[in-house]
Design a protein around this motif. Structure first.
Motif, PDB file in Angstrom:
ATOM      1  N   HIS A   1       0.733  -0.998   0.149  1.00  0.00           N
ATOM      2  CA  HIS A   1      -0.069  -0.012   0.210  1.00  0.00           C
ATOM      3  C   HIS A   1       0.829   1.242   0.290  1.00  0.00           C
ATOM      4  O   HIS A   1       0.515   2.350  -0.064  1.00  0.00           O
ATOM      5  CB  HIS A   1      -0.943  -0.055   1.333  1.00  0.00           C
ATOM      6  N   PHE A   2       2.252   1.315   0.270  1.00  0.00           N
ATOM      7  CA  PHE A   2       2.830   2.165   0.373  1.00  0.00           C
ATOM      8  C   PHE A   2       3.600   2.835  -0.921  1.00  0.00           C
ATOM      9  O   PHE A   2       3.838   2.010  -1.809  1.00  0.00           O
ATOM     10  CB  PHE A   2       4.005   2.100   1.294  1.00  0.00           C
ATOM     11  N   THR A   3       3.504   3.971  -1.153  1.00  0.00           N
ATOM     12  CA  THR A   3       3.995   4.647  -2.440  1.00  0.00           C
ATOM     13  C   THR A   3       5.295   5.341  -1.677  1.00  0.00           C
ATOM     14  O   THR A   3       5.485   5.935  -0.689  1.00  0.00           O
ATOM     15  CB  THR A   3       3.296   5.711  -3.112  1.00  0.00           C
ATOM     16  N   ASN A   4       6.155   5.746  -2.686  1.00  0.00           N
ATOM     17  CA  ASN A   4       7.427   6.660  -2.243  1.00  0.00           C
ATOM     18  C   ASN A   4       7.245   8.015  -1.755  1.00  0.00           C
ATOM     19  O   ASN A   4       7.706   8.505  -0.974  1.00  0.00           O
ATOM     20  CB  ASN A   4       8.356   6.726  -3.480  1.00  0.00           C
ATOM     21  N   GLU A   5       6.224   8.619  -2.656  1.00  0.00           N
ATOM     22  CA  GLU A   5       5.724   9.817  -2.088  1.00  0.00           C
ATOM     23  C   GLU A   5       5.142  10.089  -0.411  1.00  0.00           C
ATOM     24  O   GLU A   5       5.368  10.614   0.342  1.00  0.00           O
ATOM     25  CB  GLU A   5       4.443  10.350  -2.981  1.00  0.00           C
ATOM     26  N   LEU A   6       4.106   8.864  -0.381  1.00  0.00           N
ATOM     27  CA  LEU A   6       3.645   8.559   1.142  1.00  0.00           C
ATOM     28  C   LEU A   6       4.900   8.226   2.122  1.00  0.00           C
ATOM     29  O   LEU A   6       4.735   8.975   3.173  1.00  0.00           O
ATOM     30  CB  LEU A   6       2.608   7.459   1.044  1.00  0.00           C
ATOM     31  N   MET A   7       5.774   7.599   1.631  1.00  0.00           N
ATOM     32  CA  MET A   7       6.842   7.487   2.875  1.00  0.00           C
ATOM     33  C   MET A   7       7.549   8.548   3.251  1.00  0.00           C
ATOM     34  O   MET A   7       8.386   8.940   4.258  1.00  0.00           O
ATOM     35  CB  MET A   7       7.660   6.298   2.275  1.00  0.00           C
ATOM     36  N   LYS A   8       7.773   9.569   1.871  1.00  0.00           N
ATOM     37  CA  LYS A   8       8.383  10.659   2.055  1.00  0.00           C
ATOM     38  C   LYS A   8       7.620  11.618   3.370  1.00  0.00           C
ATOM     39  O   LYS A   8       8.371  12.435   4.020  1.00  0.00           O
ATOM     40  CB  LYS A   8       8.695  11.455   0.863  1.00  0.00           C
ATOM     41  N   ARG A   9       6.322  11.700   2.929  1.00  0.00           N
ATOM     42  CA  ARG A   9       5.474  12.342   3.694  1.00  0.00           C
ATOM     43  C   ARG A   9       5.454  12.040   5.500  1.00  0.00           C
ATOM     44  O   ARG A   9       5.599  12.904   6.323  1.00  0.00           O
ATOM     45  CB  ARG A   9       4.264  12.608   3.320  1.00  0.00           C
ATOM     46  N   ILE A  10       5.633  10.727   5.353  1.00  0.00           N
ATOM     47  CA  ILE A  10       5.691   9.963   6.838  1.00  0.00           C
ATOM     48  C   ILE A  10       6.888  10.617   7.417  1.00  0.00           C
ATOM     49  O   ILE A  10       7.116  10.776   8.614  1.00  0.00           O
ATOM     50  CB  ILE A  10       5.531   8.433   6.711  1.00  0.00           C
ATOM     51  N   GLU A  11       8.010  10.339   6.950  1.00  0.00           N
ATOM     52  CA  GLU A  11       9.241  10.722   7.160  1.00  0.00           C
ATOM     53  C   GLU A  11       9.458  12.018   7.557  1.00  0.00           C
ATOM     54  O   GLU A  11      10.106  12.728   8.651  1.00  0.00           O
ATOM     55  CB  GLU A  11      10.538  10.378   6.516  1.00  0.00           C
ATOM     56  N   ALA A  12       8.768  12.976   6.692  1.00  0.00           N
ATOM     57  CA  ALA A  12       8.808  14.468   7.014  1.00  0.00           C
ATOM     58  C   ALA A  12       7.856  14.896   8.238  1.00  0.00           C
ATOM     59  O   ALA A  12       8.247  15.951   9.013  1.00  0.00           O
ATOM     60  CB  ALA A  12       8.219  15.157   5.796  1.00  0.00           C
ATOM     61  N   LYS A  13       7.189  14.041   8.806  1.00  0.00           N
ATOM     62  CA  LYS A  13       6.195  14.075  10.055  1.00  0.00           C
ATOM     63  C   LYS A  13       7.259  13.731  11.069  1.00  0.00           C
ATOM     64  O   LYS A  13       7.031  14.021  12.342  1.00  0.00           O
ATOM     65  CB  LYS A  13       5.119  13.230   9.977  1.00  0.00           C
ATOM     66  N   GLY A  14       8.558  13.249  11.097  1.00  0.00           N
ATOM     67  CA  GLY A  14       9.212  12.854  12.053  1.00  0.00           C
ATOM     68  C   GLY A  14       9.141  11.233  12.341  1.00  0.00           C
ATOM     69  O   GLY A  14       9.457  10.909  13.688  1.00  0.00           O
ATOM     70  N   VAL A  15       8.463  10.335  11.631  1.00  0.00           N
ATOM     71  CA  VAL A  15       8.428   9.100  11.760  1.00  0.00           C
ATOM     72  C   VAL A  15       9.452   8.544  10.989  1.00  0.00           C
ATOM     73  O   VAL A  15       9.661   8.727   9.884  1.00  0.00           O
ATOM     74  CB  VAL A  15       7.163   8.688  11.254  1.00  0.00           C
ATOM     75  N   LYS A  16      10.293   7.643  11.522  1.00  0.00           N
ATOM     76  CA  LYS A  16      11.454   6.899  10.945  1.00  0.00           C
ATOM     77  C   LYS A  16      11.186   5.674  10.540  1.00  0.00           C
ATOM     78  O   LYS A  16       9.978   5.117  10.900  1.00  0.00           O
ATOM     79  CB  LYS A  16      12.815   6.734  11.964  1.00  0.00           C
ATOM     80  N   ILE A  17      11.637   5.258   9.458  1.00  0.00           N
ATOM     81  CA  ILE A  17      11.405   3.715   8.886  1.00  0.00           C
ATOM     82  C   ILE A  17      12.741   2.954   8.927  1.00  0.00           C
ATOM     83  O   ILE A  17      13.779   3.497   8.585  1.00  0.00           O
ATOM     84  CB  ILE A  17      10.979   4.058   7.453  1.00  0.00           C
ATOM     85  N   ALA A  18      12.673   1.780   9.251  1.00  0.00           N
ATOM     86  CA  ALA A  18      13.588   0.987   9.326  1.00  0.00           C
ATOM     87  C   ALA A  18      13.211  -0.428   8.836  1.00  0.00           C
ATOM     88  O   ALA A  18      12.229  -0.640   8.432  1.00  0.00           O
ATOM     89  CB  ALA A  18      14.259   0.764  10.922  1.00  0.00           C
ATOM     90  N   TYR A  19      14.320  -1.324   8.486  1.00  0.00           N
ATOM     91  CA  TYR A  19      13.905  -2.347   7.644  1.00  0.00           C
ATOM     92  C   TYR A  19      14.571  -3.632   8.288  1.00  0.00           C
ATOM     93  O   TYR A  19      15.481  -3.795   8.742  1.00  0.00           O
ATOM     94  CB  TYR A  19      14.329  -2.385   6.069  1.00  0.00           C
ATOM     95  N   VAL A  20      13.873  -4.789   8.174  1.00  0.00           N
ATOM     96  CA  VAL A  20      14.241  -6.190   8.344  1.00  0.00           C
ATOM     97  C   VAL A  20      14.010  -6.879   6.929  1.00  0.00           C
ATOM     98  O   VAL A  20      13.317  -6.636   6.341  1.00  0.00           O
ATOM     99  CB  VAL A  20      13.469  -6.740   9.562  1.00  0.00           C
ATOM    100  N   THR A  21      14.582  -8.177   7.385  1.00  0.00           N
ATOM    101  CA  THR A  21      14.507  -8.960   5.896  1.00  0.00           C
ATOM    102  C   THR A  21      13.760 -10.156   6.261  1.00  0.00           C
ATOM    103  O   THR A  21      14.477 -10.928   7.287  1.00  0.00           O
ATOM    104  CB  THR A  21      15.776  -9.185   5.237  1.00  0.00           C
ATOM    105  N   LEU A  22      12.781 -10.578   6.043  1.00  0.00           N
ATOM    106  CA  LEU A  22      12.167 -12.062   6.357  1.00  0.00           C
ATOM    107  C   LEU A  22      11.611 -12.642   4.851  1.00  0.00           C
ATOM    108  O   LEU A  22      10.792 -12.170   4.254  1.00  0.00           O
ATOM    109  CB  LEU A  22      11.220 -12.286   7.174  1.00  0.00           C
TER     110      LEU A  22
END
Length: 341
Positions: free
Chosen positions: A183-204
């Protein structure tokens, strides 16, 4: 608890066959656990439910176009190969249909000669060990000739293979998509990060066991499949920092959830590590890391609906699913989303 406790009636027409465009315009059912409130939104509204200082943890595994069709050199018969697990180099464990045409020693060609293969072993469970050979890089060739291994409940052809990948997919290895992230777009992820929410990744790396039905009456007797996971140091540090500062750790999908809870259960903390997990989360489980979960709607009587029931509460989840059916939400891999907070 009984497996039948997790059954719900789902009209066939609510099983999504194609993805919504654009990605973030799918519907979003928000479940507030403390107040037992449901809100009906769209996925792009997720940003309104995230706070500065929160951390999203997503699974960056990328789906292999793992379904390929070979022509048996001896007879010209067509056989479907589904790549399950890389053993070493170009040697893979595969599922072959029809199996009777794929006996040990049989040789096949794929993509008008772009790839060749020989079956070297038939395992006790019926899976085949196959040696592949191609002039180019194996994965580059696979990208040319392979098809996405869509779940069996999706019968329509996928026109764009990238729609069964998250926009942040990176590490090749899954047999199925971690669909909450679709459901995520690159644009939405940029907006989320601009709000001060960080994004991290795991691999499964998601295995086909994710579609395996629970065949026992007593939930506690079910044996989970095993999947490989990895948590990098950067992600572990961000999780620990978020917890220390009072922020929420929100998993994007059940695969991210299982990774975090596995590591916390096995090691007593979140740290850089990798391994295999067969953790089975069902009601009664005490969550160690998770504060929120973004997920899709799952199959009746599946281990995944059991997991979300453990997190949100059994009665609340079953009521939410009933509401989603009444409101005609779209279900499963290409369906709508849920945010449990």
């Amino acid at each position: 608890m009984k497996t039948s406790d997790f059954f719900y009636e789902l009209p066939k027409e609510l099983i999504a066959q194609t993805p919504i465009e654009p990605r973030d315009c799918s519907r979003l059912l928000v479940l507030n656990r403390s107040e037992k409130i449901l809100e009906h939104k769209y996925f792009y509204d997720i940003i309104d439910f995230l706070n500065e200082g929160d951390l999203l943890v997503a699974n960056d595994s990328r789906v292999l176009p793992a379904r390929i069709y070979g022509i048996k050199e001896e007879t010209g018969a067509k056989v479907e190969f589904l790549l399950l697990k890389q053993i070493s180099g170009n040697k893979w464990e595969t599922l072959c249909k029809p199996g009777k045409k794929a006996r040990a020693g049989a040789e096949f060609t794929f993509g008008n000669g772009l790839m060749k293969a020989k079956i070297t072993e038939v395992k006790e469970d019926g899976n085949r060990v196959v040696d592949f050979d191609c002039d180019e890089n194996f994965f580059a060739t696979l990208d040319k000739i392979g098809q996405m291994p869509l779940p069996p409940y999706i019968t329509e052809e996928l026109k764009d293979k990238e729609r069964y990948q998250t926009v942040y997919s990176h590490e090749l290895g899954s047999a199925a998509a971690p669909t909450a992230g679709l459901h995520f777009t690159n644009e939405l992820m940029k907006r989320i990060e601009a709000k001060g929410v960080k994004i991290a990744y795991v691999t499964l790396h998601v295995g086909l066991g994710t579609f395996r039905p629970v065949k026992v009456d007593d939930v506690t007797n079910h044996k989970m499949h095993s999947e490989h996971y990895e948590i990098p140091k950067k992600t572990a540090d961000l999780i620990n920092e978020t917890k220390k500062n009072g922020g929420r750790v929100i998993a994007v999908g059940t695969t991210s959830c299982r990774t975090l809870e596995s590591v916390a259960s096995y090691h007593g903390e979140i740290k850089e590590c990798e391994g295999f997990t067969d953790i089975f989360i069902y009601p009664g489980y005490k969550f160690k890391i998770l504060d929120g979960l973004i997920t899709n709607f799952h199959l009746p009587e599946s281990t995944l609906i059991m997991l979300v029931s453990a997190f949100a509460g059994y009665d609340f989840i079953m009521d939410a699913y009933k509401t989603a059916v009444e409101k005609k939400y779209r279900f499963f891999s290409f369906g709508d989303a849920m945010f449990i907070c």
